[in-house]
Motif scaffolding. Sequence first.
Motif: not given
Length: 139
Positions: A50-75
């Motif tokens: 949805e953001a392409s071709p723009e980039e998305v910051r890690f924190a924004e990904l985590q906010r938009r992916m409700v329920g994902i832990s920082q560790k799981m998002l990183s992996a």
Amino acid sequence: MTSSPTFRASRSPSPDGPRGDLFDPQCPTRRLLDRIGTKWTSMAVKVLAEASPEEVRFAELQRRMVGISQKMLSATLQGLARDGLVGRRVEATVPPRVYYRLTPLGLTLEEPLAALREWAEAHMAEVDRANRRSERQQA
């Protein structure tokens, strides 16, 4: 070796070499499907597409992916980057800012994952009913 013609036909070569064989226990296709078949991968690819071709910051990904832990998002992102599906850029700030985007290969994954998400959303009620029926029959 006894292989049906249909089976052999599914293993036709691609421009980058031989195709995988999902039914071969040693085939890397199985590992790839394990990685791309998760809910977190599907969500990450959707947000990044949805953001392409723009980039998305890690924190924004985590906010938009409700329920994902920082560790799981990183992996999840590390696996997608290792597979060449996601690009990662780090700004040397304190703290570092990390940005992600889909690569051209990653963009090709959005359409099949979108179809799978749509199927799941359209048929979830039927699957829930089947699960409840099965639970009642087993009780």
